[in-house]
Design a protein around this motif. Structure first.
Motif, PDB file in Angstrom:
ATOM      1  N   LEU A  18       0.823  -1.212   0.000  1.00  0.00           N
ATOM      2  CA  LEU A  18       0.000   0.000   0.000  1.00  0.00           C
ATOM      3  C   LEU A  18       0.854   1.258   0.000  1.00  0.00           C
ATOM      4  N   ALA A  19       1.961   1.220   0.741  1.00  0.00           N
ATOM      5  CA  ALA A  19       2.764   2.425   0.916  1.00  0.00           C
ATOM      6  C   ALA A  19       3.528   2.797  -0.352  1.00  0.00           C
ATOM      7  N   LEU A  20       4.003   1.809  -1.094  1.00  0.00           N
ATOM      8  CA  LEU A  20       4.830   2.122  -2.268  1.00  0.00           C
ATOM      9  C   LEU A  20       4.070   2.917  -3.332  1.00  0.00           C
ATOM     10  N   PRO A  21       2.847   2.465  -3.745  1.00  0.00           N
ATOM     11  CA  PRO A  21       2.117   3.298  -4.723  1.00  0.00           C
ATOM     12  C   PRO A  21       1.764   4.669  -4.173  1.00  0.00           C
ATOM     13  N   ALA A  22       1.439   4.731  -2.870  1.00  0.00           N
ATOM     14  CA  ALA A  22       1.110   6.023  -2.275  1.00  0.00           C
ATOM     15  C   ALA A  22       2.311   6.958  -2.336  1.00  0.00           C
ATOM     16  N   ALA A  23       3.502   6.437  -1.993  1.00  0.00           N
ATOM     17  CA  ALA A  23       4.711   7.260  -2.042  1.00  0.00           C
ATOM     18  C   ALA A  23       5.032   7.678  -3.467  1.00  0.00           C
ATOM     19  N   TRP A  24       4.844   6.756  -4.391  1.00  0.00           N
ATOM     20  CA  TRP A  24       5.080   7.057  -5.810  1.00  0.00           C
ATOM     21  C   TRP A  24       4.194   8.232  -6.253  1.00  0.00           C
ATOM     22  N   GLY A  25       2.898   8.133  -5.923  1.00  0.00           N
ATOM     23  CA  GLY A  25       1.977   9.193  -6.321  1.00  0.00           C
ATOM     24  C   GLY A  25       2.320  10.531  -5.706  1.00  0.00           C
ATOM     25  N   ILE A  26       2.800  10.512  -4.456  1.00  0.00           N
ATOM     26  CA  ILE A  26       3.118  11.767  -3.772  1.00  0.00           C
ATOM     27  C   ILE A  26       4.412  12.365  -4.303  1.00  0.00           C
ATOM     28  N   VAL A  27       5.426  11.527  -4.477  1.00  0.00           N
ATOM     29  CA  VAL A  27       6.749  12.033  -4.856  1.00  0.00           C
ATOM     30  C   VAL A  27       6.846  12.307  -6.359  1.00  0.00           C
ATOM     31  N   LEU A  28       6.429  11.352  -7.174  1.00  0.00           N
ATOM     32  CA  LEU A  28       6.597  11.449  -8.619  1.00  0.00           C
ATOM     33  C   LEU A  28       5.333  11.889  -9.354  1.00  0.00           C
ATOM     34  N   GLY A  29       4.194  11.787  -8.672  1.00  0.00           N
ATOM     35  CA  GLY A  29       2.931  12.078  -9.324  1.00  0.00           C
ATOM     36  C   GLY A  29       2.430  10.882 -10.111  1.00  0.00           C
ATOM     37  N   PRO A  30       1.187  10.911 -10.556  1.00  0.00           N
ATOM     38  CA  PRO A  30       0.641   9.794 -11.337  1.00  0.00           C
ATOM     39  C   PRO A  30       1.444   9.586 -12.615  1.00  0.00           C
ATOM     40  N   PRO A  31       1.608   8.336 -13.048  1.00  0.00           N
ATOM     41  CA  PRO A  31       2.349   8.079 -14.295  1.00  0.00           C
ATOM     42  C   PRO A  31       1.608   8.648 -15.493  1.00  0.00           C
ATOM     43  N   GLU A  32       2.354   9.229 -16.418  1.00  0.00           N
ATOM     44  CA  GLU A  32       1.764   9.820 -17.615  1.00  0.00           C
ATOM     45  C   GLU A  32       2.151   8.979 -18.831  1.00  0.00           C
ATOM     46  N   PHE A  33       1.207   8.243 -19.355  1.00  0.00           N
ATOM     47  CA  PHE A  33       1.443   7.465 -20.569  1.00  0.00           C
ATOM     48  C   PHE A  33       0.914   8.190 -21.805  1.00  0.00           C
ATOM     49  N   THR A  34       0.223   9.284 -21.593  1.00  0.00           N
ATOM     50  CA  THR A  34      -0.385  10.005 -22.708  1.00  0.00           C
ATOM     51  C   THR A  34       0.116  11.445 -22.724  1.00  0.00           C
ATOM     52  N   ARG A  35      -0.154  12.127 -23.815  1.00  0.00           N
ATOM     53  CA  ARG A  35       0.304  13.505 -23.988  1.00  0.00           C
ATOM     54  C   ARG A  35      -0.886  14.368 -24.411  1.00  0.00           C
ATOM     55  N   PRO A  36      -0.808  15.657 -24.199  1.00  0.00           N
ATOM     56  CA  PRO A  36      -1.950  16.524 -24.539  1.00  0.00           C
ATOM     57  C   PRO A  36      -2.280  16.493 -26.022  1.00  0.00           C
ATOM     58  N   GLY A  37      -3.574  16.526 -26.307  1.00  0.00           N
ATOM     59  CA  GLY A  37      -4.072  16.617 -27.676  1.00  0.00           C
ATOM     60  C   GLY A  37      -4.890  17.871 -27.861  1.00  0.00           C
ATOM     61  N   ARG A  38      -5.849  17.829 -28.796  1.00  0.00           N
ATOM     62  CA  ARG A  38      -6.688  19.002 -29.073  1.00  0.00           C
ATOM     63  C   ARG A  38      -7.632  19.279 -27.901  1.00  0.00           C
ATOM     64  N   SER A  39      -7.840  20.556 -27.637  1.00  0.00           N
ATOM     65  CA  SER A  39      -8.802  20.985 -26.623  1.00  0.00           C
ATOM     66  C   SER A  39     -10.136  21.308 -27.272  1.00  0.00           C
ATOM     67  N   LEU A  40     -11.207  21.144 -26.501  1.00  0.00           N
ATOM     68  CA  LEU A  40     -12.550  21.472 -26.968  1.00  0.00           C
ATOM     69  C   LEU A  40     -13.274  22.277 -25.903  1.00  0.00           C
ATOM     70  N   ASN A  41     -14.017  23.269 -26.339  1.00  0.00           N
ATOM     71  CA  ASN A  41     -14.999  23.898 -25.469  1.00  0.00           C
ATOM     72  C   ASN A  41     -16.293  23.093 -25.588  1.00  0.00           C
ATOM     73  N   VAL A  42     -16.813  22.628 -24.460  1.00  0.00           N
ATOM     74  CA  VAL A  42     -17.967  21.738 -24.494  1.00  0.00           C
ATOM     75  C   VAL A  42     -19.116  22.327 -23.681  1.00  0.00           C
ATOM     76  N   ALA A  43     -20.318  21.932 -24.062  1.00  0.00           N
ATOM     77  CA  ALA A  43     -21.535  22.262 -23.318  1.00  0.00           C
ATOM     78  C   ALA A  43     -22.296  20.962 -23.114  1.00  0.00           C
ATOM     79  N   LEU A  44     -22.516  20.594 -21.871  1.00  0.00           N
ATOM     80  CA  LEU A  44     -23.174  19.334 -21.526  1.00  0.00           C
ATOM     81  C   LEU A  44     -24.551  19.639 -20.952  1.00  0.00           C
ATOM     82  N   LEU A  45     -25.588  19.063 -21.558  1.00  0.00           N
ATOM     83  CA  LEU A  45     -26.963  19.346 -21.153  1.00  0.00           C
ATOM     84  C   LEU A  45     -27.417  18.379 -20.058  1.00  0.00           C
ATOM     85  N   GLN A  46     -28.137  18.927 -19.093  1.00  0.00           N
ATOM     86  CA  GLN A  46     -28.788  18.109 -18.054  1.00  0.00           C
ATOM     87  C   GLN A  46     -30.266  18.483 -18.040  1.00  0.00           C
TER      88      GLN A  46
END
Length: 524
Positions: A206-234
């Motif tokens: 339990l401690a190792l993933p927690a320490a990883w997330g705190i020290v290194l942050g979540p792993p990034e396997f992806t990179r930024p792509g196109r952004s969109l302005n969105v409107a979601l109806l409720q």
């Protein structure tokens, strides 16, 4: 015999009641994710009880734990069957109880096998327990079209194990959770010098993933792509008013106004926001679809995803999403997504159960299934992949769309209507399910829903913006698409859940070698 073993032997019904209560209480973490340690304690209690039980007793323990777990997690099915379906309350209660009990047979059978193969060796027994847990969750999530709601991995979306979601997926997280829980108690039958070694290993896991997330942050396997302005109806249409003739014109008018007035690159409606087939809609509001198509056909203008039923008596019906944009308005254009994974009793009637559905006053039918690997809806260079309601429970099915990295979705969009279940825990549960999908695939998730939770979730599973449930409104936000594939997306796209099935089978079939402590805990 240890003191804990004596308690289990002298008070078996007390232990059974405690195990069932633990199964029910762990579901709190599916709603309140800060309670992520609760399932760990519940699973540890089940593992402790199974370690001392005969196979028959272990089967009863696993079945009771599972029945209480699923009953507490899905009690809101009662509302759809009784309040909206007209099923008498005793029958609706019985239906939820029977469903929970039937789906818990898998866990009961797995625990019986775990008890039968017990060796008295802490690491081996904890691993076999985790393999049994994994096999039971996979069986519930796959067999007879699957019902993976409240899978144990969803309780960890804000826990230390969530950092492993891009590798393991929800079932892998659940198996690791079970392994840690079993390790915490597997040393209780060892000598004083070795008693705490398994628990120390569990805490380290339990401690190792927690320490990883705190020290290194979540792993990034992806990179930024196109952004969109969105409107979601409720839309917030009560389920018993959705098809009411006096309410429908006003609802349709609001949806059309919200779609055409939104200032966004992409506007998304809830599931069946337009609840009529095209021919029916034309009779009620002539020119409705023509007006929407014309608005969204402007070059450089906005695009929309609209939830609507499609089809006719001859060809059959689908629960669908229609894409509207300048590209789809061109000759040969048009975008349509048809729901692939249908809901038993809601969208198709299992063989032999028509008598049950005829007891309810719900407009049910046998819908047609859509293609297994549909294309994305392209908006401003972003590839948006719709899924409808219950479909986002099946991460391995969404992963099929990631087989080709070049055409893989950059944004996921879930359109839902869980108004069937009222103001219940189903709303936050479904939100957390979507959050786990974002963690697995490292894609943002747009959620446009009828009653909630309408939200934008980023690729790390964090809710960036949301509307209050049970309100009418439009959520405006900016979403950052993502390119690239996680390990989970790669192996699940290539092999589905078969790697996890193989791991579970290997763990359950591993040769049994008796340990020194095994003579203390084995039963005839």
């Amino acid at each position: 015999m240890t003191g804990s073993a004596t308690l289990a032997a002298r008070h078996p019904w007390l232990v059974l009641a405690a195990v069932a209560a633990a199964g029910a209480l762990q579901t709190l973490a599916c709603v309140h994710t800060a309670a992520w340690p609760l399932p760990l304690a519940a699973i540890a209690l089940l593992a402790w009880a199974v370690q001392q039980a005969t196979p028959r007793q272990a089967a009863l323990l696993g079945w009771a734990f599972g029945t209480a777990w699923l009953g507490a997690a899905t009690w809101w099915l009662f509302i759809s069957m009784h309040r909206y379906g007209g099923l008498p309350a005793p029958l609706a209660v019985a239906a939820v109880a029977l469903l929970s009990a039937a789906l818990s047979v898998y866990l009961g059978a797995a625990m019986a096998w775990v008890a039968h193969r017990r060796s008295g060796r802490p690491l081996a027994d904890a691993s076999r327990f985790a393999a049994g847990w994994l096999a039971a969750e996979l069986a519930r999530g796959v067999l007879f079209t699957g019902f993976p709601w409240a899978a144990s991995g969803y309780t960890q979306v804000d826990g230390p194990l969530a950092v492993l979601a891009p590798w393991l997926g929800v079932y892998g997280i659940g198996a690791l959770l079970a392994w840690v829980g079993a390790l915490l108690v597997s040393g209780l039958w060892q000598g004083p010098a070795a008693r705490w070694r398994p628990a120390a290993l569990a805490l380290a896991v339990l401690a190792l993933p927690a320490a990883w997330g705190i020290v290194l942050g979540p792993p990034e396997f992806t990179r930024p792509g196109r952004s969109l302005n969105v409107a979601l109806l409720q839309t917030n249409v009560a389920q018993d008013e959705k098809f009411a003739a006096e309410r429908m014109p006003a609802t349709l008018a609001w949806v059309a106004h919200a779609l055409t007035s939104a200032q966004a690159d992409l506007v998304v409606t809830p599931e069946t926001a337009v609840p009529l087939l095209p021919d029916q809609l034309q009779d009620l509001v002539p020119g409705y679809w023509d007006g929407l198509r014309q608005h969204f056909s402007r070059p450089g203008g906005p695009a929309a995803l609209v939830g609507v039923p499609l089809g006719n008596f001859e060809a059959g019906y689908t629960n669908s999403v229609v894409g509207l944009s300048a590209d789809t308005a061109a000759p040969g254009g048009g975008y349509r997504y048809d729901k692939t994974h249908l809901v038993p009793f809601g969208e198709f009637i299992p063989t032999g159960f028509r008598w049950f559905t005829e007891l309810m006053n719900i407009p049910l039918g046998d819908f047609n299934r859509g293609p297994l690997n549909p294309p994305s809806f392209v908006v401003g260079g972003a590839r948006v992949a719709p899924n409808i309601c219950y479909e986002d429970l099946f991460g391995e099915e969404l992963a099929r769309r990631f087989a080709d990295a070049a055409s893989a979705p950059t944004v996921l969009a879930n359109i839902s209507n869980i108004g069937w279940f009222g103001d219940t825990i189903a709303i936050p549960q479904h939100l957390n399910i979507s959050r786990l999908r974002s963690l697995e695939l490292q894609r943002p998730m747009l959620r446009a829903t009828n009653t909630g939770a309408t939200a934008v979730i980023d690729h790390r599973g964090v809710v960036q913006a949301a509307l209050p449930p049970f309100t009418v409104g439009v959520l405006n936000a900016t979403v950052q698409g993502r390119e690239g594939l996680t390990p989970f997306a790669r192996w699940a796209a290539a092999a589905g859940l078969w790697p996890l099935w193989a791991l579970a089978a290997l763990g359950l079939a591993w040769p049994r070698r008796q340990g020194a402590a095994g003579k203390l805990v084995d039963r005839p």
